[in-house]
Scaffold this active site. Structure first.
Site, PDB file in Angstrom:
ATOM      1  CE  LYS A 194      -3.907  -2.211   0.287  1.00  0.00           C
ATOM      2  NZ  LYS A 194      -4.997  -2.066  -0.712  1.00  0.00           N
ATOM      3  CG  ASP A 211      -4.038  -0.703  -3.768  1.00  0.00           C
ATOM      4  OD1 ASP A 211      -4.570   0.349  -4.168  1.00  0.00           O
ATOM      5  OD2 ASP A 211      -4.686  -1.681  -3.340  1.00  0.00           O
ATOM      6  CD  GLU A 241      -4.854  -2.671  -6.547  1.00  0.00           C
ATOM      7  OE1 GLU A 241      -3.950  -3.476  -6.853  1.00  0.00           O
ATOM      8  OE2 GLU A 241      -5.701  -2.905  -5.681  1.00  0.00           O
ATOM      9  CD  GLU A 253      -9.671  -2.170  -4.362  1.00  0.00           C
ATOM     10  OE1 GLU A 253      -8.509  -2.477  -4.690  1.00  0.00           O
ATOM     11  OE2 GLU A 253     -10.039  -2.063  -3.193  1.00  0.00           O
ATOM     12  CG  ASP A 308     -15.098  -6.556  -5.494  1.00  0.00           C
ATOM     13  OD1 ASP A 308     -14.207  -6.615  -4.643  1.00  0.00           O
ATOM     14  OD2 ASP A 308     -16.310  -6.757  -5.242  1.00  0.00           O
ATOM     15  CG  HIS A 319     -10.395  -6.154  -4.838  1.00  0.00           C
ATOM     16  ND1 HIS A 319     -11.621  -6.100  -4.198  1.00  0.00           N
ATOM     17  CD2 HIS A 319      -9.493  -5.719  -3.936  1.00  0.00           C
ATOM     18  CE1 HIS A 319     -11.460  -5.639  -2.971  1.00  0.00           C
ATOM     19  NE2 HIS A 319     -10.182  -5.399  -2.785  1.00  0.00           N
TER      20      HIS A 319
HETATM   21 MG    MG Z   1      -6.652  -2.341  -3.963  1.00  0.00          MG
END
Ligand code: MG
Length: 444
Positions: free
Chosen positions: A218, A246, A272, A299, A322, A349
């Site tokens: 992240k 992400d 992402e 997602e 997703d 995702h």
């Molecule tokens: Mg993500």
């Protein structure tokens, strides 16, 4: 013949915010939750589905599922399951409920839950896991399930049919291979922003040792932290190991471009959710500016129509469907075929509650019947909360193993549902007694 007798829902929440699992630049304290639904016919036949949320507001999704459920209570289950294309359209395009969307947000996810529960019934009746049920449909049956409304300028039924007919070639061999070797996973477990460097590096080492060939970090909290964390991880895994990042929609377009510049030297496998999930042109601008870094999103993309535009605008290199954001299996079949038409790989995702259990079926189907390749394709994996499911995912050697049980994977253990029903389940009562419930910030 048996009529649908009732729609039973549960507001299930897990106190994950106590450990900062799932923490990222935007979702700082999620309590992973499931708006859980069982549709039950007069003869006892049942179908299961869930919508994942981050905690507060789960009760709103539960209420919306109940509203959509009322549309099919009293209807013959055989009629609905016999024509899932028509059933999905009836729900998604309901003349009154559609005002709440249309085709986005809580109402869309709620319609999707009912639709997914019907597919669960269909797959169970054939005694097959959903992926296998889908892979065994004829190209004509798959096309009949897809709603081409507002995407026919990018993908016509005839084009979808052609892609699926090509996919018939070698399908039996690919199904056998999936049964044998499964599908490649990647893991986000090391990368949550709330983790210390030590925990991140320990989990990175474990991920590599476990056989994962891609990990994800992240980013977007602080640039200084992102550079330090990426440097540490690169030193751990070496220059060539794929590491995706992400940002969970953290940035405006210009911020994204500026922030990503100093991260380029770490060669992220993809970036992402660099900006708003609705910002098609923004994603296209970012992609152009940061090339050759690849852009991924999906997602939180609300419908096939946004995916269509992302593809038409050449805004993404990776489509991240997703399982519960859109209106169920039908819409994801459309998304997978759109991706195939535009030659973009689908890397679903997952994580949260049950998303791994659910979304794996789409990659297995994609490989068996549509894309015919696993090149550049991975299913996200996060090792949380699987123990609450009737058939928890099996990921070994960095690969999802083919689900075997009939259905879509959403069925939860009755004990787990009872314990973590919010706010009165014994799990939540116990947190209350220990003075921890306020710490989850889910208490209303
Ligand atoms: Mg993500």
């Amino acid at each position: 013949m048996s009529k649908i007798m009732s729609i039973e829902t549960s507001d299930v929440r897990f106190p994950t915010s106590l450990e900062l699992d799932g923490s990222d630049a935007v979702n700082v304290d999620p309590d992973y939750s499931a708006a859980y639904v069982r549709i039950i016919a007069e003869d006892g036949e049942a179908g299961y589905a869930l919508v994942f949320t981050g905690g507060r507001g789960n009760e709103i999704v539960v209420k919306a599922i109940e509203s959509y459920g009322q549309l099919i209570v009293g209807e013959e289950l055989d009629d609905l399951v016999g024509d899932l294309g028509a059933a999905a359209k009836q729900l998604v395009h309901d003349s009154q409920l559609r005002w709440l969307g249309p085709e986005k947000g809580v109402s869309h996810m709620a319609a999707g839950a009912i639709i997914n529960a019907l597919w669960d019934v269909a797959a169970r009746r054939e005694g097959k896991p959903l992926w296998r049920y889908l892979a065994d449909l004829t190209p004509e049956q798959v096309v009949a399930a897809i709603d081409f409304t507002h995407i026919s300028d990018a993908l016509t039924p005839d084009e979808a049919l052609e892609i699926l007919r090509r996919g018939e070639q070698g399908k039996a061999e690919r199904i056998a291979e999936l049964e044998q070797n499964g599908f490649r996973a990647y893991t986000t477990s090391p990368g949550w922003l709330g983790y210390t460097d030590e925990k991140m590096l320990r989990l990175t080492r474990e991920a590599v040792a476990d056989g994962f060939e891609l990990i994800k970090l992240k980013v977007g909290g602080s640039l200084e932290d992102d550079i330090r964390r990426f440097e540490l991880v690169r030193a751990e895994v070496g220059p060539d190991f794929p590491v995706a990042i992400d940002a969970n929609q953290r940035w405006d377009v210009e911020d994204a471009i500026a922030w990503l510049e100093p991260l380029k030297r770490f060669e992220p496998f993809w970036i992402e959710e660099a900006t708003s999930t609705d910002d098609v042109l923004g994603h296209a601008t970012i992609r152009k500016a940061i090339a050759p870094m690849r852009v991924a999103t999906g997602e939180a993309v609300q419908s096939r129509i946004i995916f269509k535009q992302l593809l038409q605008a050449q805004a993404i290199d990776v489509m991240q469907i997703d399982s519960v954001r859109v209106a169920g299996v039908n819409e994801n079949l459309g998304n997978i075929l759109l991706a195939a038409k535009f030659g973009v790989p689908v890397c679903p995702h997952a994580g949260g509650v049950g998303l791994c259990e659910l979304v794996q079926h789409f990659s297995f189907f994609d490989y068996a019947a549509v894309a015919g390749t696993q090149d550049d394709r991975y299913i996200e994996f996060v090792d949380h909360l699987h123990e609450h499911f009737a058939e928890p995912v099996v990921v070994t050697g960095g690969r999802y193993r083919a689900p075997q049980q009939p259905g879509n994977g959403a069925e939860m253990l009755p004990d787990s549902v009872a314990t973590w029903t919010f706010p009165d389940g014994p799990g939540w009562q116990e947190l209350e007694r220990r003075g921890l419930r306020a710490a989850t910030r889910t208490a209303r």
